[in-house]
Structure formats: structure tokens, C-alpha cells
Design an enzyme around this catalytic site. Sequence first.
Site, PDB file in Angstrom:
ATOM      1  CG  MET B   1      -1.996  -1.212   1.132  1.00  0.00           C
ATOM      2  SD  MET B   1      -3.547  -0.781   1.845  1.00  0.00           S
ATOM      3  CE  MET B   1      -3.057  -1.171   3.540  1.00  0.00           C
ATOM      4  CB  CYS B   2       3.079   3.320   0.290  1.00  0.00           C
ATOM      5  SG  CYS B   2       4.328   2.182   0.044  1.00  0.00           S
ATOM      6  N   GLY B   3       1.394   5.185   2.448  1.00  0.00           N
ATOM      7  CA  GLY B   3       0.594   6.098   2.543  1.00  0.00           C
ATOM      8  C   GLY B   3       1.172   7.436   2.039  1.00  0.00           C
ATOM      9  NE  ARG B  32      -2.765   4.042   1.587  1.00  0.00           N
ATOM     10  CZ  ARG B  32      -3.542   3.459   1.041  1.00  0.00           C
ATOM     11  NH1 ARG B  32      -4.792   3.335   1.586  1.00  0.00           N
ATOM     12  NH2 ARG B  32      -3.126   2.755  -0.009  1.00  0.00           N
TER      13      ARG B  32
END
Lengths: 224, 307
Positions: B1-3, B32
Site C-alpha cells: 500500500m504505502c501512505g 498503510r
Amino acid sequence: MTAAFDLALTPLREVNAALHADGLEGEILVQNPRGAHNVAVGLNAPVKVTIQGHCGYYAAAMSQQAEVTIEGNAGQGVAENMMSGVVHVTGNASQSAGATGRGGLLVIDGDAAARCGISLKGLDIVVGGSVGHMSAFMAQRGRLVVRGDAGDALGDSIYEARLYVRGSVSSLGADCVEKEMGPEHLEELTGLLKAAGYEDDDPASYKRYGSARTLYHFHADNTY
Amino acid sequence: MCGIVGLHLRNPELYPRLGELLTGMLCEMEDRGSDSAGIAVYGDPGWSPAGQSSISLIDLDVPAEEAARALSGALGTEVTATAVDNSVLAHGHVDAQALLAAAKALYPHVLVGGFGEDLAVLKGVGSPRVLAEAWGLERAQGWQGVGHTRMATESAVTPGGAHPYAVGPDQCLVHNGSFSNHATIRRDLRAAGVEFDSENDTEVGARFVAHELAEGADVETALTDLTTTFDGFYTLLVSNRDSFAVVRDAIACKPAVIAETDDWVAMASEFRALAHLPGIDQARIWEPEPEVIYAWTRSADREEVLV
């Protein structure tokens, strides 16, 4: 009001557990969602739930019987796989609104982003504004009404869902074509607009789109 | 994901609260990605004092005072340095490129987090919440901040693999998604003389943008070229000392939401990262269209949308 919950004070898990209680009925208020995911998912009771504020992912997903109003914007997958009842978003919806929905009515007063009604399986969706690209992608059954414009590749690989768009369509996806608006379609659209609270719209100002049915059987020379 | 989170402040009264607001945004996106995190802050008087050039040296195995002495000697002017968690932030009245060259010459293997006239970059491995606390991010000030919470997919979990990538002066890029043709583009950039710090796909995007900017392109042109050169899924936030821009790929499967008021422009992967910002209830909130470049410039402070 039967019950009220403040998500700033009560953990979401507790609120959702309360919403899944046996014999639930009446009106329920949920305050301060502040973009939380999974608010009021899996409802299965004849209740009216009002969520005051913006929601995150999957708000009111898998809903049955309930009448849910989200007073604000909704994140990805609002009303995903809803089965019956009504979900009403007063603001905008993010991607994949009403994905795989099987029944009931989803109303979005604002815009819906990409892939609205992806893999629709019987739900009716009425969007007050515009929808993003690839809306009704692989839609199988149900109706999508767009009062504004539709983005690219509308109805890509569509089956038997019916699409009504009042504004412009950037492009049609594979096997999606414009279709004649017969009296039965005008009647159907009139009913959908009325149910969504847009009875002042002239149904004759909409165009209908649906499947050309050329992808139903595999042909080696299918151009898509 | 990553945010991804980013905050561009228009109202100077909010500058003292940048760190506090950015901390809230970053920590809300911890779900995330919690293997590493990074931030870039523009205009903090301690981390990048006005009128001086600054550089962030990450995991430098040398005390800050010793680095300051060495850099002062190499540049022939006083350089001061402070340690912030695992990083050394050094600054002096020198050209930013000269400061970078001196640091690279003294410490050839050090990871440069970022450099420029107004920029401080901190990044590390671990929970974003723990890192933000270790950096004292809540106390940071300035006019613009960017943050990233990483769930690693394309390269190792190291500070070198963490975002932001701030590879050009006062520039910074954070990314959610992946570039599928990064190896090809990295080869081309290496052939053009560009050096890399990691095997990370996002670094290729950042080096590409920096390369274009260095050759005279503006941010909009560089990002338009990026959309036509890179394959893959991406939501990008690209900042400069005077600009703040967002772009998504043509499929737009990675999330992004932008909110704007008279006082600020903010962007995040999800709305909940914006929910605590002052005036959010009156903000204009929307989801950026695929392949549309949304850019704000500090001088004009107006939105420019480029299709």
C-alpha cells in the site's frame, strides 16, 4: 432517535457490533466518522442509519434492508456488495462505489470517481453528478443512472446492466454501445429518478447504453 | 500500500503548527505502511535556517560536531550541524550544490536525505509513529511538509529504500504504487550520468524528475513527461521549495484525496489523514483525475490544473 454513537468516543468495532444486534430497529445516528473505514458495514435490519461526516473505505458495504445516509463524502467501495435497502451519499464517492452490488438503491448526490458500479450484479445506482473512468466495468445486472458526464471506457465488457447518462460520455468501453430509448426504458428511468429524488429531470434528455453482446462467446477473431 | 501525506500552508499564522499537523497526518497513515517512514519539511528555522543551505545526512557514523568541523574545513566557511535521531542536519552560508559536493567527498557512502535552501529530510526504518516522535516532528515549523509511510514492495527496507526521494535541490517526491519499467529507465538515466542510491523504483521517478528540472523543464512538463515514460501504478506528490503537485497514473487505482481552503492545500492517500486539519469542514475536497497534474505555486498560490 433510537440510539446515537460518537466515533470520537466509542471505538468503531463497538459501534458496528451494536449495529449487528438482534432485533435492531428504529433510527441510529453515527457522529464523527472522520474518514474511518468500514463504518456501518454488514447491516441486516430495517433501520435508518445516519452517518454525519465523511467516511473512509467500504461504508455501508454489504448492507441489507437498512436505509443509510452518509452526510458527506464516502471513500472507496461505498455500499460494496449491498443486497437491498438504500444507501444515500450526500457528497462525493470515491472509486468503486456500489461494486458488485446485488440489490437495493445507491444514490450519490455528488460525483463518483472511477469504476462506479464495477461488476454490478443487480443494484441500482443513481449519481447526481458525474462518474469517472471505467464505470460499470463488467456490469452484469442492475441500472446505473448518471445525471452528469461519464469518463473513459464506460461499460467496458458489460453484460446485461443498463446505463443511462444525461451528459457526455468520454468513450465507450469494449462491447458497450448506445441503444435506443424505448417507452419501457423511459418508464424505467422515470422510476429510478423518482426513487432517487430527481423527479424533475426529463428522462428524454438521457441516452441509454448497454451491451452489444459480441463478447458472450469466444471468437478467435474478436477484436477486443 | 504505502501512505502519502502533504501539506502546503498558505496562511503564515499556521507555519508554527506545520509539524503538529503533519505528525497527525503521517501517523494516521501508519496502517498503510509501517516498515519505514520519511518526511520533508520546508522552512523549519532549526532544521534549515533561512539564508543558509542545508543537507540531511542519514546514518552518518560520525558525530554532528565532527561532521560540522570537517565540512567547515572542506568549504572554508562555518558549517553547523545537529543530530536528529539517525540523521545529521548540516547548514552553512554556502551554495547548496557545494555543500552536497563537500559532503559527498568527505563521506562517499553516506545517504543524502535531501539538500537545498529550505529543505530538511528525515527518514528511517520502523513505525512512523515512533519515528515522528524520535524526530520531534511535532515541533517542526515551516510552510510545507510531505510525509510517507512505506510498505516495501520493490526494494529493501532500509533508509535508502524509504521515501521521500529528495534528489534535486529543494525537490522532493513521494510515491504510492510501483513503476514496472523502472529498470529500463534507470539504465537510460545511468547512461546519461545520473547516479543512484538504491534499487528502489521510486528513486528512478525522482531522478527522472530532477534530471528534467535540471535541464530546464518546469514541474508540469517534468510530470507530464513522467506520465508518458513510466508504466505502472502511481499516485505521486512532488514538491519543490515553491511548488506542490499531485499526479496519478491513467488507471488511478492508487488512492488520493485533495482538500483545499484559503489557509492550506493538503493531499493524502485517504481522507482520514486530513480529518484533523483546521477548517476541514469548510474545505473543498475532491479526488484527483487520472493523468491530470494538479499544481500549486507558493508565489502565486493558486491552483493550476494541467490536463
